[in-house]
Design a protein around this motif. Structure first.
Motif, PDB file in Angstrom:
ATOM      1  N   GLU A 278       0.830  -1.210   0.000  1.00  0.00           N
ATOM      2  CA  GLU A 278       0.000   0.000   0.000  1.00  0.00           C
ATOM      3  C   GLU A 278       0.868   1.266   0.000  1.00  0.00           C
ATOM      4  O   GLU A 278       0.552   2.241  -0.688  1.00  0.00           O
ATOM      5  N   ASP A 279       1.974   1.236   0.749  1.00  0.00           N
ATOM      6  CA  ASP A 279       2.905   2.375   0.749  1.00  0.00           C
ATOM      7  C   ASP A 279       3.468   2.608  -0.650  1.00  0.00           C
ATOM      8  O   ASP A 279       3.563   3.742  -1.125  1.00  0.00           O
ATOM      9  N   TYR A 280       3.853   1.522  -1.313  1.00  0.00           N
ATOM     10  CA  TYR A 280       4.389   1.628  -2.666  1.00  0.00           C
ATOM     11  C   TYR A 280       3.309   2.130  -3.635  1.00  0.00           C
ATOM     12  O   TYR A 280       3.578   2.991  -4.485  1.00  0.00           O
ATOM     13  N   GLN A 281       2.097   1.599  -3.511  1.00  0.00           N
ATOM     14  CA  GLN A 281       1.011   2.017  -4.401  1.00  0.00           C
ATOM     15  C   GLN A 281       0.664   3.483  -4.220  1.00  0.00           C
ATOM     16  O   GLN A 281       0.289   4.156  -5.184  1.00  0.00           O
ATOM     17  N   ASP A 282       0.776   3.997  -2.996  1.00  0.00           N
ATOM     18  CA  ASP A 282       0.531   5.423  -2.760  1.00  0.00           C
ATOM     19  C   ASP A 282       1.507   6.287  -3.562  1.00  0.00           C
ATOM     20  O   ASP A 282       1.126   7.301  -4.142  1.00  0.00           O
ATOM     21  N   VAL A 283       2.758   5.871  -3.605  1.00  0.00           N
ATOM     22  CA  VAL A 283       3.762   6.634  -4.359  1.00  0.00           C
ATOM     23  C   VAL A 283       3.526   6.477  -5.857  1.00  0.00           C
ATOM     24  O   VAL A 283       3.527   7.465  -6.598  1.00  0.00           O
ATOM     25  N   PHE A 284       3.326   5.225  -6.317  1.00  0.00           N
ATOM     26  CA  PHE A 284       3.084   4.998  -7.742  1.00  0.00           C
ATOM     27  C   PHE A 284       1.810   5.693  -8.210  1.00  0.00           C
ATOM     28  O   PHE A 284       1.740   6.189  -9.328  1.00  0.00           O
ATOM     29  N   GLY A 285       0.802   5.738  -7.366  1.00  0.00           N
ATOM     30  CA  GLY A 285      -0.485   6.315  -7.742  1.00  0.00           C
ATOM     31  C   GLY A 285      -0.495   7.829  -7.811  1.00  0.00           C
ATOM     32  O   GLY A 285      -1.255   8.419  -8.576  1.00  0.00           O
ATOM     33  N   GLN A 286       0.321   8.464  -6.999  1.00  0.00           N
ATOM     34  CA  GLN A 286       0.340   9.927  -6.971  1.00  0.00           C
ATOM     35  C   GLN A 286       1.787  10.404  -6.853  1.00  0.00           C
ATOM     36  O   GLN A 286       2.276  10.729  -5.780  1.00  0.00           O
ATOM     37  N   VAL A 287       2.477  10.434  -7.972  1.00  0.00           N
ATOM     38  CA  VAL A 287       3.870  10.865  -8.011  1.00  0.00           C
ATOM     39  C   VAL A 287       3.906  12.388  -8.039  1.00  0.00           C
ATOM     40  O   VAL A 287       3.332  13.013  -8.923  1.00  0.00           O
ATOM     41  N   ASP A 288       4.580  12.970  -7.057  1.00  0.00           N
ATOM     42  CA  ASP A 288       4.738  14.422  -7.027  1.00  0.00           C
ATOM     43  C   ASP A 288       5.970  14.881  -7.808  1.00  0.00           C
ATOM     44  O   ASP A 288       5.989  15.966  -8.369  1.00  0.00           O
ATOM     45  N   ALA A 289       6.999  14.043  -7.814  1.00  0.00           N
ATOM     46  CA  ALA A 289       8.227  14.385  -8.538  1.00  0.00           C
ATOM     47  C   ALA A 289       8.868  13.105  -9.058  1.00  0.00           C
ATOM     48  O   ALA A 289       8.816  12.061  -8.418  1.00  0.00           O
ATOM     49  N   LYS A 290       9.480  13.214 -10.230  1.00  0.00           N
ATOM     50  CA  LYS A 290      10.132  12.066 -10.866  1.00  0.00           C
ATOM     51  C   LYS A 290      11.438  12.536 -11.477  1.00  0.00           C
ATOM     52  O   LYS A 290      11.487  13.582 -12.123  1.00  0.00           O
ATOM     53  N   VAL A 291      12.499  11.748 -11.261  1.00  0.00           N
ATOM     54  CA  VAL A 291      13.805  12.061 -11.817  1.00  0.00           C
ATOM     55  C   VAL A 291      14.325  10.799 -12.491  1.00  0.00           C
ATOM     56  O   VAL A 291      14.326   9.727 -11.892  1.00  0.00           O
ATOM     57  N   GLN A 292      14.770  10.937 -13.731  1.00  0.00           N
ATOM     58  CA  GLN A 292      15.234   9.789 -14.501  1.00  0.00           C
ATOM     59  C   GLN A 292      16.710   9.903 -14.815  1.00  0.00           C
ATOM     60  O   GLN A 292      17.232  10.986 -15.046  1.00  0.00           O
ATOM     61  N   HIS A 293      17.351   8.760 -14.814  1.00  0.00           N
ATOM     62  CA  HIS A 293      18.716   8.609 -15.275  1.00  0.00           C
ATOM     63  C   HIS A 293      18.702   7.365 -16.157  1.00  0.00           C
ATOM     64  O   HIS A 293      17.773   6.565 -16.072  1.00  0.00           O
ATOM     65  N   ARG A 294      19.686   7.217 -16.974  1.00  0.00           N
ATOM     66  CA  ARG A 294      19.713   6.063 -17.873  1.00  0.00           C
ATOM     67  C   ARG A 294      19.655   4.746 -17.099  1.00  0.00           C
ATOM     68  O   ARG A 294      19.073   3.768 -17.561  1.00  0.00           O
ATOM     69  N   ASN A 295      20.241   4.720 -15.893  1.00  0.00           N
ATOM     70  CA  ASN A 295      20.332   3.484 -15.138  1.00  0.00           C
ATOM     71  C   ASN A 295      19.432   3.400 -13.914  1.00  0.00           C
ATOM     72  O   ASN A 295      19.436   2.387 -13.223  1.00  0.00           O
ATOM     73  N   LEU A 296      18.691   4.448 -13.608  1.00  0.00           N
ATOM     74  CA  LEU A 296      17.766   4.374 -12.482  1.00  0.00           C
ATOM     75  C   LEU A 296      16.681   5.427 -12.591  1.00  0.00           C
ATOM     76  O   LEU A 296      16.780   6.371 -13.361  1.00  0.00           O
ATOM     77  N   LEU A 297      15.628   5.217 -11.807  1.00  0.00           N
ATOM     78  CA  LEU A 297      14.478   6.111 -11.791  1.00  0.00           C
ATOM     79  C   LEU A 297      14.100   6.347 -10.341  1.00  0.00           C
ATOM     80  O   LEU A 297      14.029   5.399  -9.556  1.00  0.00           O
ATOM     81  N   LEU A 298      13.883   7.604  -9.975  1.00  0.00           N
ATOM     82  CA  LEU A 298      13.431   7.949  -8.635  1.00  0.00           C
ATOM     83  C   LEU A 298      12.053   8.580  -8.728  1.00  0.00           C
ATOM     84  O   LEU A 298      11.853   9.519  -9.499  1.00  0.00           O
TER      85      LEU A 298
END
Length: 120
Positions: A16-36
């Motif tokens: 449920e904690d993970y779904q809360d983040v996936f469901g409502q992302v406030d900020a996203k940062v991408q790199h070729r080798n990882l995603l935050l």
């Protein structure tokens, strides 16, 4: 002396904690080798969730090293406002980085993430 434990209050524990983040992302940062992915929380600390799939990082020793470095990055960060729930998703190629490079990328991406989340 400062204690650097990674207790339950610093982790995303349930699906449920993970779904809360996936469901409502406030900020996203991408790199070729990882995603935050991040979502603001109403707690006193940042919380971290790690997804390092065997599909992308084959050897357990490399998966564990990536997780250890990510946890250390969160532990060493001062609690700034707003506090965030952050999910770190590993992508292919992350296991081929040395520790210094991986730490530098995580710090850089964390800074970009906090800048984006504070702009909201």
């Amino acid at each position: 002396m400062k204690v650097f434990k990674f207790g339950k209050e610093l982790r995303l524990l349930t699906a449920e904690d993970y779904q809360d983040v996936f469901g409502q992302v406030d900020a996203k940062v991408q790199h070729r080798n990882l995603l935050l992915l991040a979502r603001c929380n109403h707690r006193k600390t940042h919380r971290l969730g790690l997804i390092v799939a065997k599909k992308h990082v084959r050897r357990a020793v490399h998966r564990n090293r990536i997780k250890r470095i990510a946890r250390e990055m969160i532990r060493s960060r001062p609690t700034s406002q707003p506090c965030l729930d952050v999910i770190v998703l590993a992508r292919p190629g992350l296991d081929r980085m040395d520790n210094r490079r991986l730490s530098a990328i995580l710090r850089q991406q964390w800074q970009a993430l906090t800048n984006k989340s504070c702009a909201l």
